[in-house]
Scaffold this motif. Sequence first.
Motif, PDB file in Angstrom:
ATOM      1  N   PRO A 129      31.586 -24.929  -7.041  1.00 39.30           N
ATOM      2  CA  PRO A 129      30.754 -23.898  -6.444  1.00 39.30           C
ATOM      3  C   PRO A 129      31.168 -23.623  -5.027  1.00 39.30           C
ATOM      4  O   PRO A 129      31.064 -24.469  -4.398  1.00 39.30           O
ATOM      5  N   THR A 130      31.739 -22.293  -5.076  1.00 43.68           N
ATOM      6  CA  THR A 130      32.057 -21.902  -3.587  1.00 43.68           C
ATOM      7  C   THR A 130      31.809 -20.365  -3.516  1.00 43.68           C
ATOM      8  O   THR A 130      31.999 -19.651  -4.651  1.00 43.68           O
ATOM      9  N   LEU A 131      31.734 -19.993  -2.327  1.00 39.87           N
ATOM     10  CA  LEU A 131      31.717 -18.700  -1.962  1.00 39.87           C
ATOM     11  C   LEU A 131      33.112 -18.258  -1.734  1.00 39.87           C
ATOM     12  O   LEU A 131      33.300 -17.029  -1.500  1.00 39.87           O
ATOM     13  N   TRP A 132      34.139 -18.983  -1.840  1.00 41.04           N
ATOM     14  CA  TRP A 132      35.574 -18.725  -1.594  1.00 41.04           C
ATOM     15  C   TRP A 132      36.286 -18.282  -2.900  1.00 41.04           C
ATOM     16  O   TRP A 132      36.484 -19.134  -3.624  1.00 41.04           O
ATOM     17  N   GLY A 133      36.569 -16.941  -2.931  1.00 38.25           N
ATOM     18  CA  GLY A 133      37.017 -16.470  -4.166  1.00 38.25           C
ATOM     19  C   GLY A 133      38.446 -17.159  -4.715  1.00 38.25           C
ATOM     20  O   GLY A 133      38.533 -17.349  -5.933  1.00 38.25           O
ATOM     21  N   PRO A 134      39.325 -17.344  -3.692  1.00 35.61           N
ATOM     22  CA  PRO A 134      40.579 -18.019  -4.324  1.00 35.61           C
ATOM     23  C   PRO A 134      40.386 -19.371  -5.134  1.00 35.61           C
ATOM     24  O   PRO A 134      41.308 -19.696  -5.779  1.00 35.61           O
ATOM     25  N   LEU A 135      39.411 -19.898  -5.163  1.00 37.69           N
ATOM     26  CA  LEU A 135      39.232 -21.341  -5.712  1.00 37.69           C
ATOM     27  C   LEU A 135      38.704 -20.818  -7.126  1.00 37.69           C
ATOM     28  O   LEU A 135      38.681 -22.123  -7.882  1.00 37.69           O
ATOM     29  N   TYR A 136      38.391 -19.854  -7.635  1.00 39.44           N
ATOM     30  CA  TYR A 136      38.201 -19.449  -8.744  1.00 39.44           C
ATOM     31  C   TYR A 136      39.404 -19.274  -9.827  1.00 39.44           C
ATOM     32  O   TYR A 136      40.196 -18.687  -9.473  1.00 39.44           O
ATOM     33  N   ASP A 137      39.286 -19.726 -11.057  1.00 42.01           N
ATOM     34  CA  ASP A 137      40.379 -19.428 -12.030  1.00 42.01           C
ATOM     35  C   ASP A 137      40.040 -18.433 -12.769  1.00 42.01           C
ATOM     36  O   ASP A 137      41.403 -17.901 -13.352  1.00 42.01           O
ATOM     37  N   TYR A 138      39.119 -18.002 -13.116  1.00 42.77           N
ATOM     38  CA  TYR A 138      38.884 -16.789 -14.243  1.00 42.77           C
ATOM     39  C   TYR A 138      37.797 -15.891 -13.690  1.00 42.77           C
ATOM     40  O   TYR A 138      36.643 -16.364 -12.910  1.00 42.77           O
ATOM     41  N   TRP A 139      38.062 -14.621 -13.994  1.00 37.84           N
ATOM     42  CA  TRP A 139      37.361 -13.550 -13.545  1.00 37.84           C
ATOM     43  C   TRP A 139      36.545 -12.567 -14.501  1.00 37.84           C
ATOM     44  O   TRP A 139      37.530 -12.505 -15.646  1.00 37.84           O
ATOM     45  N   GLY A 140      35.586 -12.159 -14.685  1.00 42.40           N
ATOM     46  CA  GLY A 140      34.970 -11.239 -15.263  1.00 42.40           C
ATOM     47  C   GLY A 140      35.705  -9.861 -14.828  1.00 42.40           C
ATOM     48  O   GLY A 140      36.265  -9.625 -14.014  1.00 42.40           O
ATOM     49  N   GLN A 141      35.229  -8.749 -15.761  1.00 43.51           N
ATOM     50  CA  GLN A 141      35.586  -7.423 -15.311  1.00 43.51           C
ATOM     51  C   GLN A 141      34.999  -6.464 -14.463  1.00 43.51           C
ATOM     52  O   GLN A 141      35.267  -5.604 -14.174  1.00 43.51           O
ATOM     53  N   GLY A 142      33.739  -7.225 -14.362  1.00 40.03           N
ATOM     54  CA  GLY A 142      32.843  -6.556 -13.258  1.00 40.03           C
ATOM     55  C   GLY A 142      31.844  -5.724 -13.792  1.00 40.03           C
ATOM     56  O   GLY A 142      31.949  -5.156 -14.824  1.00 40.03           O
ATOM     57  N   THR A 143      30.387  -5.433 -13.124  1.00 37.99           N
ATOM     58  CA  THR A 143      29.488  -4.580 -13.674  1.00 37.99           C
ATOM     59  C   THR A 143      29.115  -3.757 -12.201  1.00 37.99           C
ATOM     60  O   THR A 143      28.983  -4.427 -11.129  1.00 37.99           O
TER      61      THR A 143
END
Length: 122
Positions: free
Chosen positions: A102-116
């Motif tokens: 868990p982090t607020l730094w986006g580059p550490l995330y692997d997968y993303w949703g499409q957004g709402t």
Amino acid sequence: EVQLVESGGGLVQAGGSLRLSCAASGFTYDGYGIGWFRQAPGKEREGVSCIGSSDGSTYYADSVKGRFTISSDNAKNTVYLQMNSLKPEDTAVYYCAIGPVPTLWGPLYDYWGQGTQVTVSS
């Protein structure tokens, strides 16, 4: 295949509330973090909040502390973002993402949703 599906966005007046949901599936992390991010037109993506699966640790951006609450239902692999006292500056596309921590730094995330889309009118 990892999938993240956000829901719950919409149009609300300032001072109102919305609850976003992020349903995750297909991942194989033993421990993971799910984060909420937002991006308004012409602005950089901002980390809003995140939660860790192992200990339920939560983190918030200063801009939303005291107004937003993140929670999870591990049985459903779903994370919620309760947004209260919404302000026009909260208007943005909100994305959830999953990664190993868990982090607020986006580059550490692997997968993303499409957004709402969340739109707060004044």
